[in-house]
Each structure stands twice: as structure tokens, then as C-alpha cells.
Enzyme design. Structure first.
Site, short mmCIF file in Angstrom:
data_model
loop_
_atom_site.label_atom_id
_atom_site.label_comp_id
_atom_site.label_asym_id
_atom_site.label_seq_id
_atom_site.Cartn_x
_atom_site.Cartn_y
_atom_site.Cartn_z
N THR A 175 0.89 -1.13 -0.03
CA THR A 175 0.15 0.13 0.04
C THR A 175 0.79 1.01 -0.08
O THR A 175 1.67 1.63 0.87
CB THR A 175 -0.97 0.08 1.39
OG1 THR A 175 -1.64 -0.98 1.24
CG2 THR A 175 -1.80 1.39 1.12
N ARG A 215 -11.80 -9.80 -2.86
CA ARG A 215 -11.31 -9.40 -1.42
C ARG A 215 -10.87 -7.95 -1.41
O ARG A 215 -10.14 -7.43 -2.37
CB ARG A 215 -10.26 -10.26 -0.98
CG ARG A 215 -9.62 -9.82 0.62
CD ARG A 215 -8.45 -8.91 0.48
NE ARG A 215 -7.78 -8.69 1.55
CZ ARG A 215 -6.71 -7.80 1.70
NH1 ARG A 215 -6.25 -6.96 0.73
NH2 ARG A 215 -6.27 -7.52 2.99
#
Lengths: 293, 250
Positions: free
Chosen positions: A151, A179
Site C-alpha cells: 500500500t 477481497r
């Protein structure tokens, strides 16, 4: 006072790009979009679980999550489980600017991206030799790769006192199809409020989303805590709630409206930072908080 | 002390179902799941934008969002943009209990539901005459129906002091495909923390609500203020409050 902060050491080029844009008067959102896009598009940084070159899901398809939030109320855009787009942050920005909705997922996100002029690429163009090799190894061993920082979170404050936070990820390597982790969820992976500042989170997205840490950090800054104290307080609260046995990986960064930065984490967590007056972007390190049961 | 609260007047049968389950010793999550499922499955309540009989998206497909959260840390499950399942709250509960993840969307959510034994139904079984008529009118006029209360939010506190909140919606009528509102998002549509209580937000404008994380915010304030609440009776008389949030502290 202009400033920018990014998650993990690999954010340095993004924070540096933001610095250069801010120095010529760019707005916060434009800086977030350009800086993140450059990193998403770079197959080399895919190994950091961002954009093109990121890890595929269990079925071998790269599905990305991204979101952007401005400090002005109601300014949020997100996409999740979006395949075939190596630069999902820009699609999220278009959701914020051009859609009547704020979050689009899966095939709906694909349809929107197409309408906005994106070419939906073959999955093979979203992969690299490295991610393909990692996937094949996963198929054999059924084990995820060792943690490789994930991220990209980037917060930018511009000279006009606008604050914007953006996040982008290809999500947990070899995750179940569809997901979604914390990253694109408002209050979880990111949050901004121009009365206080902005925050972003990174780490074990399945767990992080249960604690809305980015919103929590911004709330504490609103109540008067420094970015560092706010991040630390939220990490401590989470650790206290879950106990040592169930501690998970989480890192938080925060920036307030004065351009002050803070971070806290449960793991060693480098982040990069620049503020007006600094010659270059600096790398800092958050030491993991140790909770004593 | 056991208690239950639900959003909008149409939640009354769900809260009543929870009451009956709690009175025979049911746990909070089981009560939430059974009570919400009954309402989701009922085509008559579809007009309230929940589950089977709810409104389709712009392309005529019913895509549901649902989530469940317990007061224990880390206990959360959600599905979003899930077609072909009239009882999405149970799928969300299975995500919480059986998946290593906490949120599954779109085709991934469909695949998971199949693995868990759900039959993925034809879209026509997800619609009613009423929702079909509303969709056809939308196609002609391109206008959404007048506000008809949406999202079932239900909070249950059981005798063992477990608290659970569940939400279920078919989302904004005639939304763009893949649109997700606040309902299944932790901290936005719902939040629970057994140190303080639980909250569920429910109004029409899920696109806006998600920008404010109101459910997390409410629970934080309850935690900070430590407000004692008087005991709640089983009075199922409808209550009206101006804010559209319901919260329940332990």
C-alpha cells in the site's frame, strides 16, 4: 505550509514528485494523483504491492484497490477489486469528481473506467516476471511471500491549505477474488478533514478495517493531539484491545494542517517526509510499539 | 441486559423476532442473523430496499450489500455488490466466520457464497412486480422513486453482554453497477465495540454518509462519555427521532 508524507521507504520518489509539484504551486489533489500514478505505473515498484506489477489474486488476476479523499466534506472516491487498470488511483479520483457515487467495485468499476477513457488491459500486462514467478511459487507451496510492504499511502498539504490523501494497492498477495482490505475504505485506509488533517494506514488490511484507524487519528488531531501522539494513541488502543497474542501489522502516518507529521506502528515502519523549507525528502522510522499485557 | 433496536418503522418485525429469540437465550449474532434474514427473504419488504424484492441497479440487476460486526475486536464480515442472493447478511456472517478475509465484493462474493452452499438465483427471482414496475418507470423517466426508506440496521445485545450489529440493503435504487454505499463499510454503515456499544447508520444517501464514518464516531463518543443509560423495556412502540442513527450502549 506545504508538506507531504508517504508510507514505507519506497514512497520516497512519490513524496519527491509531490515536493517538486508543490514547489511550482500545484494543488494537493493534483500532486497526489500525479505522484501516485507514476509509482503505480512503474512495474519495478509492483513488488511493493502497488498497481502495475503488483501481486495477483488466488486466481492469477491482478485486482487493485485505490481511494482519494480531500479535506473538504464529502470529497471521496474509491475503486476496489478493479482488474485491468494499472493506475487505479486516477479512476478513484474520477469517481470522486465525475460520478454521483463515491465507491465502485468489480465489473462496475471496470465499466466506469471504460466510460472515462481507460483502456482495460490484459492481465498479462498487469504482471511482471517477478509477480508471475511469485504466483507460480504460491500455486506450488500455497504459501504467501514474506511480507514485502504494501500500500502506497500519500498525504499532501498545499500552500492554499488544501489537504488530500491517496492510497493505492494491489491488495494482499494471492487473496481470494473480490477481497477488499482496508485501503479503499473511508476511515480505515485513509481519512481527511480540513479542520484537523489527514491520515493513512498500511499493513494487515483484513484486520485494520475493524478499527477505522485513519478516522480515529484525525479525530484525535481535531481534539488537539499532535499527529505523532494521535497515531501512537490509536496504535496503543488497538494493541490494548486485541492483546499481544493477536497483534497484527499496522503502520499509520498523519499530517496536520500546519504541515507537522507523525507516525506509529506495530512493526518497524519507515516513511518519507518533506515540508516547505527542507532541502530534500527525508526518510524517518517509526519504531514498533510494544504492548505489555 | 438484553435489548434490540432497528432502523425505520419496517424493522419492527425484526426487532420483535430478536426479542423472542433473546427471551429463549439466543446469542446476539444468531438473533441478528435470523431476524434480518427473515426480513431480507420477504419480498413484501423489498420495497424498503432490502434483500429479495429490493430495487435493481441501472442495468436491472439486484446487487446487495450487507455486513455484520460483533463487539469483540476483529469480528467483522461484509459483502457488497452481490447479485443472486436474497439473504446477503448470512453470506456476510460466513465471511466473518469462515473466510480469512473480512470483505468480499462482486464476482468474488458470488464465488464464496457458492462455496458456502448458497444457490445463486436468477435475477428474476430477486425482483417483484413492484420493483420491476419501478425499474421500467425509471427507464422511461430516468428519475429515482420518491424516498422509500432503505437499509435494515439491527443492533442486538444479549444476556451474556455480547453486542452485534447487522445491516442489509439492496442499495440506492437504479445505482450504477458496482456502486457501494455506506452500509457494508465498517465505521460507516455499522460499528461495534464491546467497551462501549454499537451503532448503525441508515438513511438514503449512502454516498454521502460514507465520508463521515458516523457509526464509528458515535461509538467513540459513547466510549468517551461513558453515559449510563436507563434500562430499556421491551416496548415495541415506534419511536421517532430526528437523527437517523440508532445506538445502543451496553
Amino acid at each position: 505550509m506545504a508538506a507531504a508524507v508517504g508510507t514505507w521507504a519506497f514512497s520516497m520518489p512519490a513524496v519527491d514528485k509531490a515536493r517538486r509539484l508543490l514547489e511550482v504551486g500545484s494543488g494537493a489533489s493534483a500532486a497526489v494523483q500525479e505522484a501516485i500514478t507514476e509509482l503505480e505505473n512503474d512495474k519495478e515498484t509492483g513488488c511493493f504491492v502497488v498497481g502495475r506489477g503488483g501481486f495477483p489474486n488466488k486466481a492469477g488476476v491482478v485486482q487493485c484497490d485505490a481511494a482519494i479523499m480531500e479535506g473538504l466534506p464529502g470529497r471521496f472516491g474509491a475503486v476496489a477489486a478493479l482488474p485491468g487498470v494499472g493506475t487505479p488511483l486516477t479512476v478513484a479520483q474520477m469517481v470522486m469528481d465525475k460520478s454521483e457515487h463515491n465507491m465502485l467495485v468489480g465489473e462496475g468499476a471496470v465499466a466506469f473506467a471504460k466510460e472515462q477513457g481507460f483502456r482495460i488491459e490484459d492481465n498479462s500486462d498487469m504482471m511482471t516476471e517477478a509477480s508471475l514467478a511469485a504466483y507460480e511459487e504460491f500455486l506450488q507451496s500455497r504459501k504467501s511471500p514474506p511480507k514485502n510492504h504494501d500500500t502506497l499511502g500519500l498525504i499532501v498539504l498545499d500552500e492554499m491549505e488544501n489537504i488530500t490523501v491517496g492510497v493505492s494497492t494491489s491488495g494482499a498477495p494471492f487473496k481470494d477474488p473480490g477481497r477488499v482490505g482496508d485501503s479503499p475504505l473511508p476511515g480505515c485506509g485513509l481519512y481527511a478533514d480540513n479542520r484537523a488533517g489527514a491520515a493513512a494506514a498500511t499493513g494487515d488490511g483484513d484486520k485494520i478495517m475493524c478499527f477505522c484507524p485513519s478516522f480515529h487519528v484525525v479525530q484525535l488531531m481535531k481534539q488537539g493531539l499532535s499527529p505523532g501522539d494521535a497515531c501512537q494513541s490509536v496504535i496503543q488502543d488497538i494493541c490494548h484491545r486485541v492483546g499481544n497474542k493477536d497483534i497484527f501489522e499496522i503502520g499509520l502516518i498523519a499530517l496536520n494542517m500546519k504541515g507537522e507529521v507523525g507516525a506509529a506502528s506495530t512493526v518497524p515502519f519507515p516513511y518519507t517526509f518533506w515540508a516547505h523549507g527542507m532541502e530534500t525528502v527525508e526518510q524517518k522510522q517509526s519504531c514498533p510499539y510494544v504492548h505489555l499485557d
